[in-house]
Motif scaffolding. Structure first.
Motif, mmCIF file in Angstrom:
data_model
loop_
_atom_site.group_PDB
_atom_site.id
_atom_site.type_symbol
_atom_site.label_atom_id
_atom_site.label_comp_id
_atom_site.label_asym_id
_atom_site.label_seq_id
_atom_site.Cartn_x
_atom_site.Cartn_y
_atom_site.Cartn_z
ATOM 1 N N LEU A 178 0.819 -1.214 0.000
ATOM 2 C CA LEU A 178 0.000 0.000 0.000
ATOM 3 C C LEU A 178 0.855 1.267 0.000
ATOM 4 C CD1 LEU A 178 -2.517 -1.203 2.736
ATOM 5 C CD2 LEU A 178 -2.768 -1.359 0.257
ATOM 6 N N ALA A 179 2.159 1.092 0.033
ATOM 7 C CA ALA A 179 3.046 2.259 0.133
ATOM 8 C C ALA A 179 3.034 3.060 -1.166
ATOM 9 C CB ALA A 179 4.465 1.792 0.457
ATOM 10 N N ASP A 180 3.384 4.338 -1.048
ATOM 11 C CA ASP A 180 3.381 5.234 -2.215
ATOM 12 C C ASP A 180 4.349 4.783 -3.316
ATOM 13 O OD1 ASP A 180 1.558 6.763 -0.995
ATOM 14 O OD2 ASP A 180 2.972 8.287 -0.281
ATOM 15 N N ASP A 181 5.417 4.122 -2.897
ATOM 16 C CA ASP A 181 6.426 3.749 -3.893
ATOM 17 C C ASP A 181 6.217 2.325 -4.417
ATOM 18 O OD1 ASP A 181 7.121 2.247 -1.716
ATOM 19 O OD2 ASP A 181 9.236 2.795 -1.729
ATOM 20 N N ALA A 182 5.068 1.737 -4.144
ATOM 21 C CA ALA A 182 4.844 0.334 -4.524
ATOM 22 C C ALA A 182 4.443 0.214 -5.988
ATOM 23 C CB ALA A 182 3.764 -0.279 -3.638
ATOM 24 N N LEU A 183 5.212 -0.576 -6.727
ATOM 25 C CA LEU A 183 4.775 -1.009 -8.056
ATOM 26 C C LEU A 183 4.278 -2.451 -7.876
ATOM 27 C CD1 LEU A 183 4.505 -1.097 -11.131
ATOM 28 C CD2 LEU A 183 6.945 -1.662 -11.249
ATOM 29 N N VAL A 184 2.976 -2.634 -8.017
ATOM 30 C CA VAL A 184 2.368 -3.941 -7.761
ATOM 31 C C VAL A 184 1.903 -4.543 -9.082
ATOM 32 C CG1 VAL A 184 0.465 -5.153 -6.620
ATOM 33 C CG2 VAL A 184 1.623 -3.262 -5.455
ATOM 34 N N ILE A 185 2.381 -5.733 -9.386
ATOM 35 C CA ILE A 185 1.911 -6.451 -10.574
ATOM 36 C C ILE A 185 1.248 -7.738 -10.077
ATOM 37 C CG2 ILE A 185 2.537 -7.469 -12.788
ATOM 38 C CD1 ILE A 185 5.064 -5.750 -12.759
ATOM 39 N N ALA A 186 -0.059 -7.831 -10.316
ATOM 40 C CA ALA A 186 -0.808 -8.948 -9.740
ATOM 41 C C ALA A 186 -1.479 -9.770 -10.828
ATOM 42 C CB ALA A 186 -1.871 -8.420 -8.772
ATOM 43 N N ARG A 187 -1.542 -11.065 -10.594
ATOM 44 C CA ARG A 187 -2.337 -11.929 -11.458
ATOM 45 C C ARG A 187 -3.130 -12.882 -10.580
ATOM 46 N NH1 ARG A 187 1.854 -16.421 -13.942
ATOM 47 N NH2 ARG A 187 -0.026 -17.336 -14.767
ATOM 48 N N ARG A 188 -4.192 -13.393 -11.160
ATOM 49 C CA ARG A 188 -5.072 -14.304 -10.400
ATOM 50 C C ARG A 188 -5.105 -15.645 -11.101
ATOM 51 N NH1 ARG A 188 -10.065 -15.992 -11.341
ATOM 52 N NH2 ARG A 188 -10.300 -14.537 -13.074
ATOM 53 N N ARG A 189 -5.096 -16.701 -10.299
ATOM 54 C CA ARG A 189 -5.288 -18.035 -10.868
ATOM 55 C C ARG A 189 -6.459 -18.684 -10.155
ATOM 56 N NH1 ARG A 189 -0.884 -21.916 -11.283
ATOM 57 N NH2 ARG A 189 -2.067 -22.522 -13.098
ATOM 58 N N SER A 190 -7.344 -19.299 -10.926
ATOM 59 C CA SER A 190 -8.537 -19.906 -10.320
ATOM 60 C C SER A 190 -8.617 -21.372 -10.707
ATOM 61 C CB SER A 190 -9.790 -19.160 -10.757
ATOM 62 O OG SER A 190 -9.886 -19.183 -12.159
ATOM 63 N N GLN A 191 -9.621 -22.011 -10.160
ATOM 64 C CA GLN A 191 -9.878 -23.434 -10.403
ATOM 65 C C GLN A 191 -8.648 -24.279 -10.094
ATOM 66 O OE1 GLN A 191 -11.436 -23.257 -14.437
ATOM 67 N NE2 GLN A 191 -13.502 -23.300 -13.611
ATOM 68 N N LEU A 192 -7.996 -23.921 -9.009
ATOM 69 C CA LEU A 192 -6.868 -24.708 -8.555
ATOM 70 C C LEU A 192 -7.371 -25.724 -7.542
ATOM 71 C CD1 LEU A 192 -4.326 -21.811 -8.062
ATOM 72 C CD2 LEU A 192 -4.259 -23.559 -9.850
ATOM 73 N N GLY A 193 -6.993 -26.969 -7.750
ATOM 74 C CA GLY A 193 -7.437 -28.011 -6.836
ATOM 75 C C GLY A 193 -6.596 -28.022 -5.577
ATOM 76 N N GLY A 194 -7.164 -28.597 -4.519
ATOM 77 C CA GLY A 194 -6.436 -28.710 -3.256
ATOM 78 C C GLY A 194 -6.938 -27.685 -2.258
ATOM 79 N N ASN A 195 -7.099 -28.125 -1.045
ATOM 80 C CA ASN A 195 -7.567 -27.240 0.018
ATOM 81 C C ASN A 195 -6.570 -26.099 0.244
ATOM 82 O OD1 ASN A 195 -7.756 -26.715 3.280
ATOM 83 N ND2 ASN A 195 -9.732 -27.150 2.331
ATOM 84 N N TRP A 196 -7.078 -24.946 0.631
ATOM 85 C CA TRP A 196 -6.231 -23.758 0.797
ATOM 86 C C TRP A 196 -5.077 -24.003 1.771
ATOM 87 C CZ3 TRP A 196 -5.291 -20.938 5.277
ATOM 88 C CH2 TRP A 196 -6.023 -21.339 6.406
ATOM 89 N N ARG A 197 -5.311 -24.870 2.768
ATOM 90 C CA ARG A 197 -4.258 -25.082 3.772
ATOM 91 C C ARG A 197 -3.061 -25.820 3.178
ATOM 92 N NH1 ARG A 197 -8.092 -27.856 8.006
ATOM 93 N NH2 ARG A 197 -8.561 -28.839 6.021
ATOM 94 N N LEU A 198 -3.333 -26.700 2.215
ATOM 95 C CA LEU A 198 -2.216 -27.397 1.572
ATOM 96 C C LEU A 198 -1.337 -26.401 0.820
ATOM 97 C CD1 LEU A 198 -3.979 -30.564 0.134
ATOM 98 C CD2 LEU A 198 -2.847 -30.259 2.322
ATOM 99 N N ALA A 199 -1.985 -25.432 0.175
ATOM 100 C CA ALA A 199 -1.223 -24.439 -0.592
ATOM 101 C C ALA A 199 -0.433 -23.542 0.347
ATOM 102 C CB ALA A 199 -2.171 -23.614 -1.449
ATOM 103 N N ALA A 200 -1.059 -23.105 1.441
ATOM 104 C CA ALA A 200 -0.352 -22.251 2.398
ATOM 105 C C ALA A 200 0.828 -23.012 3.006
ATOM 106 C CB ALA A 200 -1.317 -21.778 3.484
ATOM 107 N N GLU A 201 0.612 -24.268 3.314
ATOM 108 C CA GLU A 201 1.693 -25.074 3.883
ATOM 109 C C GLU A 201 2.814 -25.274 2.869
ATOM 110 O OE1 GLU A 201 -0.085 -28.654 5.376
ATOM 111 O OE2 GLU A 201 -1.090 -27.623 7.024
#
Ligand code: FES
Ligand SMILES: [Fe+2]
Length: 377
Positions: free
Chosen positions: A158-181
């Protein structure tokens, strides 16, 4: 068939460990979640499922709105509907028309203007708090009043000097906890990722000694205390077997890896930072936002980073290196599991969720009238 021992190698009763974490199949309520890229949500309905809840997002007159994606009349998804009047959404079936900002039923386009169903307090649609920051639409999913959205976004984005490049991926299998782990998993990188093109010029160690570190700003980080570049396994031999001449120790390696609630992994590289934001969709699916951050005000540095992103990071880090993690997450099958020393990075994260989580996990989903096992992951 082998069954996992109830107690771990350290004599810990694994069946009783971290019950709140184990129950958070559908995610952790009372947090802001990345739901879409800002550019994806326009003046027509955008459907998204978060923590098992179907939500429709829509812009109107420049303001973003979020509603439960279910018409109060007969349960048709409102995301199939249309915006016939400014600031409203009309269900496709019978034209029940709701105010986007309040979820109130303001007219029924297949009935008289004085339709008696309008104004009935229970005939309305739930609204969701929605905000936009860093080019991402954030939705609060919870039962308690929401904190400011900034509470759940790493401040450097959120900083003023932030250059943020974001992409989204969907329809990924596997529970969210497996991905975080997988994001915080210490041991896999030096074995799984050694075949990644992104790491072509990097030498991988045999093993490392790592300490978990909590910081006041909510991050749990892996701090490397010792790197063993090669070693001998008594029944196998030397590992790594042979280091290619073009591989350099530490070349392009992550400097620090951390995780914070409700499931954001941060990887610090020299000169830029990667964020992997894991969002629960339902028990078996998740969304993922891959965010590259360059902190600089310099126009030339920004341009150079955009080029580096487009030519290298997009394809070789997110598309190759990180895709290896996703491949594993989609194939994992636990429990049972047999954790080893480096998995301490995973268990300290599980403990952090258990101890620090803001909300309570959603109830276990019922399967066929029964309750599924809290072991379900
Ligand atoms: S189901 Fe939506 S108007 Fe009838
Ligand atoms: Fe990985």
């Amino acid at each position: 068939m082998q069954v996992e021992a109830r107690r771990s190698a350290s004599n810990r009763d694994m069946a009783a460990a971290f019950p709140r974490y184990r129950q958070a199949v559908l995610g952790i309520r009372n947090y802001w979640y990345a739901a879409a890229l800002s550019r994806e949500v326009r003046d027509r309905p955008y459907k998204v499922r978060l923590l098992g809840e179907d939500i429709v997002l829509q812009r109107s007159g420049g303001t973003l709105h979020g509603l439960r994606d279910r018409c109060a009349h007969r349960g048709i998804p409102l995301s199939l509907g249309s915006s016939e009047y400014p600031g409203t959404i009309s269900c496709r079936y019978h034209g029940f028309t709701y105010e986007l900002s309040s979820g109130e039923l303001v007219g029924v386009l297949s009935d008289r203007p004085d339709s008696r169903i309008c104004g009935k307090p229970n005939v309305r649609v739930k609204t969701y708090p929605v905000e936009e920051r860093a080019g991402i639409v954030w939705v609060y999913v919870g039962d308690e009043p929401p904190p400011p959205v900034e509470a759940d976004i790493p401040p450097e984005l959120l900083a003023d000097d932030a250059l943020v490049i974001a992409r989204r991926r969907s329809q990924l299998g596997g529970n969210w906890r497996l991905a975080a782990e997988a994001g915080i998993d210490e041991g896999h990188a030096r074995f799984l990722h050694r075949t990644s093109l992104w790491a072509t010029f990097r030498a991988f160690p045999a093993w490392t000694q790592v300490r978990a570190q909590r910081s006041d700003d909510g991050w749990l980080s892996r701090v490397v205390e010792h790197i063993q570049w090669d070693d001998d396994h008594p029944r196998l031999g030397k590992w790594p077997k042979k280091a290619a001449w073009y591989r350099r120790r530490g070349f392009g390696a992550a400097r620090l890896v951390g995780i914070r609630l409700p499931g954001i992994v941060r990887v610090n590289f020299a000169g830029w930072t990667s964020y992997e934001i894991y969002v629960p969709v339902d028990e078996d699916q998740r969304l993922e936002f891959l965010v590259a951050l360059k902190s600089t005000r310099s126009r030339s540095s920004r341009l150079l980073f955009r080029m580096r992103y487009a030519l290298l990071i997009h394809w070789f880090f997110y598309g190759g290196f990180h895709a290896q993690d996703n491949e594993m997450v989609q194939m994992m099958s636990i429990p049972p599991e047999a954790l080893y020393g480096p998995d301490r990075s995973i268990t300290v994260w599980r403990k952090m969720v258990q101890d620090d989580v803001r909300g309570v996990p959603v109830p276990m989903p019922s399967a066929g009238g029964g309750t599924s096992s809290p072991e379900t992951t």
